[in-house]
Write a protein that holds these residues in place. Structure first.
Motif, PDB file in Angstrom:
ATOM      1  N   LEU A 302       6.578   7.386  -1.671  1.00 58.41           N
ATOM      2  CA  LEU A 302       6.449   7.430  -0.208  1.00 58.41           C
ATOM      3  C   LEU A 302       5.915   6.081   0.286  1.00 58.41           C
ATOM      4  CD1 LEU A 302       4.733  10.924   0.266  1.00 58.41           C
ATOM      5  CD2 LEU A 302       7.154  10.375   0.630  1.00 58.41           C
ATOM      6  N   VAL A 303       6.328   5.709   1.489  1.00 58.45           N
ATOM      7  CA  VAL A 303       5.819   4.482   2.096  1.00 58.45           C
ATOM      8  C   VAL A 303       5.485   4.784   3.556  1.00 58.45           C
ATOM      9  CG1 VAL A 303       8.139   3.626   2.697  1.00 58.45           C
ATOM     10  CG2 VAL A 303       6.265   1.997   2.396  1.00 58.45           C
ATOM     11  N   ASN A 304       4.412   4.155   4.054  1.00 56.80           N
ATOM     12  CA  ASN A 304       3.980   4.431   5.424  1.00 56.80           C
ATOM     13  C   ASN A 304       4.615   3.428   6.377  1.00 56.80           C
ATOM     14  OD1 ASN A 304       2.368   4.640   7.870  1.00 56.80           O
ATOM     15  ND2 ASN A 304       0.992   5.912   6.646  1.00 56.80           N
ATOM     16  N   ARG A 305       5.397   3.954   7.318  1.00 54.51           N
ATOM     17  CA  ARG A 305       5.997   3.101   8.348  1.00 54.51           C
ATOM     18  C   ARG A 305       5.602   3.641   9.710  1.00 54.51           C
ATOM     19  NH1 ARG A 305      10.875   1.550   5.404  1.00 54.51           N
ATOM     20  NH2 ARG A 305      10.003   0.120   3.863  1.00 54.51           N
ATOM     21  N   ASP A 306       4.891   2.816  10.474  1.00 56.53           N
ATOM     22  CA  ASP A 306       4.464   3.201  11.823  1.00 56.53           C
ATOM     23  C   ASP A 306       3.715   4.531  11.826  1.00 56.53           C
ATOM     24  OD1 ASP A 306       5.739   0.912  12.833  1.00 56.53           O
ATOM     25  OD2 ASP A 306       7.668   1.974  12.854  1.00 56.53           O
ATOM     26  N   GLY A 307       2.840   4.690  10.819  1.00 59.06           N
ATOM     27  CA  GLY A 307       2.000   5.886  10.773  1.00 59.06           C
ATOM     28  C   GLY A 307       2.691   7.114  10.208  1.00 59.06           C
ATOM     29  N   GLU A 308       3.914   6.961   9.742  1.00 61.49           N
ATOM     30  CA  GLU A 308       4.655   8.124   9.203  1.00 61.49           C
ATOM     31  C   GLU A 308       5.021   7.850   7.745  1.00 61.49           C
ATOM     32  OE1 GLU A 308       8.761  10.641  10.078  1.00 61.49           O
ATOM     33  OE2 GLU A 308       8.213   8.980  11.390  1.00 61.49           O
ATOM     34  N   TRP A 309       4.830   8.871   6.902  1.00 61.88           N
ATOM     35  CA  TRP A 309       5.201   8.737   5.483  1.00 61.88           C
ATOM     36  C   TRP A 309       6.690   9.042   5.324  1.00 61.88           C
ATOM     37  CZ3 TRP A 309       1.949   6.405   2.352  1.00 61.88           C
ATOM     38  CH2 TRP A 309       0.593   6.416   2.665  1.00 61.88           C
ATOM     39  N   ILE A 310       7.426   8.053   4.830  1.00 63.05           N
ATOM     40  CA  ILE A 310       8.876   8.259   4.650  1.00 63.05           C
ATOM     41  C   ILE A 310       9.247   8.004   3.187  1.00 63.05           C
ATOM     42  CG2 ILE A 310       9.404   7.648   7.048  1.00 63.05           C
ATOM     43  CD1 ILE A 310      10.398   4.915   5.965  1.00 63.05           C
ATOM     44  N   PRO A 311      10.381   8.573   2.741  1.00 61.13           N
ATOM     45  CA  PRO A 311      10.751   8.428   1.317  1.00 61.13           C
ATOM     46  C   PRO A 311      11.002   6.978   0.912  1.00 61.13           C
ATOM     47  CG  PRO A 311      12.010  10.198   2.361  1.00 61.13           C
ATOM     48  CD  PRO A 311      11.306   9.471   3.459  1.00 61.13           C
ATOM     49  N   ASP A 312      10.553   6.662  -0.303  1.00 62.03           N
ATOM     50  CA  ASP A 312      10.851   5.371  -0.936  1.00 62.03           C
ATOM     51  C   ASP A 312      11.304   5.678  -2.369  1.00 62.03           C
ATOM     52  OD1 ASP A 312      11.042   2.653  -1.438  1.00 62.03           O
ATOM     53  OD2 ASP A 312       8.936   2.467  -2.034  1.00 62.03           O
ATOM     54  N   PRO A 313      12.532   6.188  -2.492  1.00 65.56           N
ATOM     55  CA  PRO A 313      12.975   6.693  -3.800  1.00 65.56           C
ATOM     56  C   PRO A 313      13.171   5.580  -4.828  1.00 65.56           C
ATOM     57  CG  PRO A 313      14.811   6.638  -2.271  1.00 65.56           C
ATOM     58  CD  PRO A 313      13.593   6.281  -1.474  1.00 65.56           C
ATOM     59  N   ALA A 314      13.177   5.985  -6.098  1.00 59.55           N
ATOM     60  CA  ALA A 314      13.558   5.071  -7.191  1.00 59.55           C
ATOM     61  C   ALA A 314      15.042   5.312  -7.441  1.00 59.55           C
ATOM     62  CB  ALA A 314      12.749   5.387  -8.439  1.00 59.55           C
ATOM     63  N   LEU A 315      15.878   4.348  -7.111  1.00 58.30           N
ATOM     64  CA  LEU A 315      17.320   4.515  -7.316  1.00 58.30           C
ATOM     65  C   LEU A 315      17.659   4.419  -8.797  1.00 58.30           C
ATOM     66  CD1 LEU A 315      19.006   2.517  -4.396  1.00 58.30           C
ATOM     67  CD2 LEU A 315      18.440   4.944  -4.521  1.00 58.30           C
ATOM     68  N   PHE A 323      24.221   0.696 -12.156  1.00 56.16           N
ATOM     69  CA  PHE A 323      22.870   1.149 -12.511  1.00 56.16           C
ATOM     70  C   PHE A 323      21.875   0.016 -12.252  1.00 56.16           C
ATOM     71  CE2 PHE A 323      25.930   3.321 -15.317  1.00 56.16           C
ATOM     72  CZ  PHE A 323      25.735   4.627 -14.887  1.00 56.16           C
ATOM     73  N   ASN A 324      20.571   0.314 -12.371  1.00 52.92           N
ATOM     74  CA  ASN A 324      19.579  -0.730 -12.116  1.00 52.92           C
ATOM     75  C   ASN A 324      18.438  -0.660 -13.127  1.00 52.92           C
ATOM     76  OD1 ASN A 324      18.200   1.504 -11.294  1.00 52.92           O
ATOM     77  ND2 ASN A 324      18.195   1.001  -9.127  1.00 52.92           N
ATOM     78  N   TYR A 325      17.365  -1.421 -12.848  1.00 50.53           N
ATOM     79  CA  TYR A 325      16.259  -1.518 -13.807  1.00 50.53           C
ATOM     80  C   TYR A 325      15.663  -0.163 -14.165  1.00 50.53           C
ATOM     81  CZ  TYR A 325      16.012  -6.605 -13.169  1.00 50.53           C
ATOM     82  OH  TYR A 325      16.294  -7.946 -13.160  1.00 50.53           O
ATOM     83  N   THR A 326      15.501   0.694 -13.168  1.00 48.26           N
ATOM     84  CA  THR A 326      14.865   1.994 -13.437  1.00 48.26           C
ATOM     85  C   THR A 326      15.688   2.794 -14.429  1.00 48.26           C
ATOM     86  OG1 THR A 326      13.869   2.003 -11.229  1.00 48.26           O
ATOM     87  CG2 THR A 326      13.974   4.111 -12.367  1.00 48.26           C
ATOM     88  N   THR A 327      17.016   2.784 -14.244  1.00 52.72           N
ATOM     89  CA  THR A 327      17.893   3.523 -15.164  1.00 52.72           C
ATOM     90  C   THR A 327      17.748   2.978 -16.581  1.00 52.72           C
ATOM     91  OG1 THR A 327      19.452   3.227 -13.323  1.00 52.72           O
ATOM     92  CG2 THR A 327      20.183   4.595 -15.160  1.00 52.72           C
ATOM     93  N   THR A 328      17.799   1.649 -16.701  1.00 57.74           N
ATOM     94  CA  THR A 328      17.680   1.019 -18.024  1.00 57.74           C
ATOM     95  C   THR A 328      16.322   1.326 -18.638  1.00 57.74           C
ATOM     96  OG1 THR A 328      19.104  -0.776 -17.285  1.00 57.74           O
ATOM     97  CG2 THR A 328      17.842  -1.186 -19.272  1.00 57.74           C
TER      98      THR A 328
END
Length: 589
Positions: A302-315, A323-328
């Motif tokens: 989660l990340v806070n933007r303008d006082g609201e918690w919004i998703p910050d997923p790991a792709l 694919f990316n670093y997380t997958t590897t």
């Protein structure tokens, strides 16, 4: 058995008599921060008392009544709210040094329960020069694997090389269109760097050029024979550079499994995450989102933007199917778990990646819950190397400092100093001393600060013969060796000396030698080589105090033999300690 271990075992037994179900693994004995209170201390009774809801001072009194350490210590003292202070008997101190002089130990013991530990460190990228930033991961990682190995653990050093990814599309395009063959033969890495810079700039300026690079990458990923062949050649040329640098640094790995090694399993990882409902599709991509188990402030998804918690997923799969670093990294964890069944996997990677590792470790805990209970994943982060201006260390022209150039300059500067101070030595001797001192100075300056702090790179401080530096410690070692060269029979080392510890400087040095093993254990427990740097610096200082106040060669009989044994033990601990830090020693400076 070393005295502090004897005290610790007896203390644990006494605690068990008072509190039968106590977790005595936390009842540890450590060096006393202030020698005026004693040699060793334990503060464990206060936390035990808190857990049992009893008075800590009373618990300490009850434990001491059951504790008999009279064979090792003077009377045990209770201090403050429940500290226990222990002061060694001089006879026990002398006996411990005598057994070390006989070669029975060097003030440390092997771990009672050895672990299997994977240390992931260094991780340079193919087709790029290793730069000053690689000093940190490589030096810290190597010092940790050496420490853990010395303490009896099974260590698997793995160099997770960056040999896959979007940069190869650009490199392939450059190789095919603008490669300068003679330049490649002269300096392969410089030529590969030139190709990348040119094509990367063209891709930034021209979308059509970027599409060409992407097309080359797709062909590589699809197994195109020509692109695979060029890619393998880039890896081969890069490996020559890596081998040269690692040879100079004295760094070895059990494995160098690059990112490409894990490619066959990336699709399976994503499918499994989807099947277990750990990942889900979003806007054509696949990502792992927060499961709501953590408060928002502690949740890396989660990340806070303008006082609201919004998703910050790991792709784990991009919208284009890549694919990316997380997958590897997930595939890498899975491979390591299946192949080595480690107790720990330690990642020595800079602090800027801490968010990535928080996500990775939480995903693993959800994906492999049973393995997560038996294998600790640890991110050993570190800060940046800064220039005098407080900004990341660069060359005058603003380029990243190449690691090979940095080592060359360190050796050149050390050679100049050695030539000024020891002109009587042959050129070959001076060159060898300069190599050891120069490379040792770079490593030590990097290992000395708290690893999570940024530090300012300074040639003058690094190569100084005074202060907490490698040259100072190397000089201390060489000075001790010079004492033995002055003996009539320098080859004979005292086999069964009787230690006579009377002068305060002798006792202070002897007691500091005893703490070598505890320092190594602290380095291993907290992944902080700087503990050992500071220990060795204090050891050299205590030796200086001893040498200046207690004549060695001018002493006679048993006193002379005792002091020579103290010199020899100090040299052995200095040499072993520096070796753990990956620093060679020289007999003369």
């Amino acid at each position: 058995m070393l005295p502090h271990k004897q005290i610790e075992l007896k203390l644990q037994a006494a605690v068990r008599e008072i509190i039968s179900d106590a977790d005595v693994s936390i009842v540890l004995v450590r060096p006393c921060p202030d020698p005026k209170f004693g040699d060793y201390q334990s503060n464990a009774l206060m936390s035990l008392a808190k857990a049992q809801k009893i008075n800590p001072r009373q618990l300490a009194t009850d434990v001491v009544a059951k504790l008999d350490v009279s064979d090792v210590c003077e009377k045990v003292e209770i201090a403050g709210a429940g500290f226990l202070n222990f002061r060694l008997k001089n006879s026990v101190l002398a006996q411990t040094l005598e057994s070390a002089a006989r070669g029975e130990h060097l003030f440390f013991s092997k771990a009672a329960s050895p672990k299997t530990i994977v240390v992931d460190f260094s991780s340079p990228n193919v087709a790029k020069p290793m730069h000053v930033g690689h000093v940190r991961s490589t030096g810290i990682g190597d010092a940790l694997q050496r420490t853990l190995r010395l303490l009896g653990h099974r260590v698997i050093g793995d160099n997770h090389i960056g040999d896959w990814g979007t940069q190869f599309g650009k490199l392939l395009l450059g190789w095919k269109q603008i490669l300068d063959r003679p330049a490649l033969e002269r300096d392969a890495i410089a030529e590969l760097e030139r190709l990348y810079k040119i094509i990367n700039a063209e891709c930034d300026a021209n979308p059509a050029r970027l599409e060409e690079a992407k097309a080359e990458l797709v062909k590589l990923q699809a197994g195109d024979a020509e692109n695979i062949s060029i890619w393998k050649e880039m890896i081969r040329l890069s490996q020559i550079q890596f081998d040269t640098i690692y040879s100079r640094l004295g760094v070895k790995f059990e494995h160098a499994l690059g990112e490409s090694f894990y490619n066959p399993w990336l699709g399976e990882v994503v499918d499994d995450l989807l099947a277990k409902k750990i990942a889900r599709e979003s806007e054509g991509a696949v990502g792992v989102f927060s499961d709501g188990s953590l408060p928002p402030k502690e949740d890396p998804f989660l990340v806070n933007r303008d006082g609201e918690w919004i998703p910050d997923p790991a792709l784990v799969r991009k919208s284009d199917g890549g694919f990316n670093y997380t997958t590897t990294d997930l595939a890498t964890v899975d491979y390591r778990l299946k192949t080595w069944s480690p107790n720990e996997i330690v990642y020595v990677v800079d602090d800027r990646q801490s968010g990535h590792f928080k996500k990775l470790f939480l995903i693993v805990a959800r994906w492999k819950p049973d393995a997560a209970k038996t294998t600790n994943l640890i991110h050993v982060g570190f800060g940046k190397i800064l220039g005098d201006d407080g900004k990341p260390f660069k060359t005058r022209s603003g380029d990243t400092v190449k690691l090979g150039d940095l080592l060359d300059e360190a050796v050149e500067r050390a050679f100049k100093t050695v030539s000024e101070k020891s002109s009587d030595l042959s050129e070959a001797q001076r060159k060898e001393i300069a190599r050891v001192v120069g490379i040792g100075a770079v490593k030590y300056a990097d290992l000395l600060p708290n690893r999570q702090s940024d530090y300012i790179f300074s040639w003058d401080k690094m190569l100084a013969l005074q202060g907490n530096t490698a040259p100072y410690l190397l000089y201390a070692y060489a000075r001790i060796k010079s004492i033995f060269r002055k003996l009539e029979n320098p080859e004979s080392r005292i086999q069964n000396p009787e230690l006579k510890l009377a002068a305060p400087e002798e006792i202070a040095l002897a007691k500091h030698l005893l703490n070598f093993g505890l320092t190594l254990e602290a380095v291993a427990e907290e992944y902080r080589p700087n503990f050992l740097c500071n220990y060795l610096f204090e050891l050299a200082g205590k030796f200086t105090g001893f040498y200046e106040n207690c004549p060695v060669l001018k002493a006679e009989g048993a006193v002379r033999e005792s002091r020579l044994a103290l010199c020899d033990l100090t040299a052995r601990v200095l040499k072993q300690g520096l070796d753990v830090l990956g620093i060679e020693t020289v007999e003369q400076m």
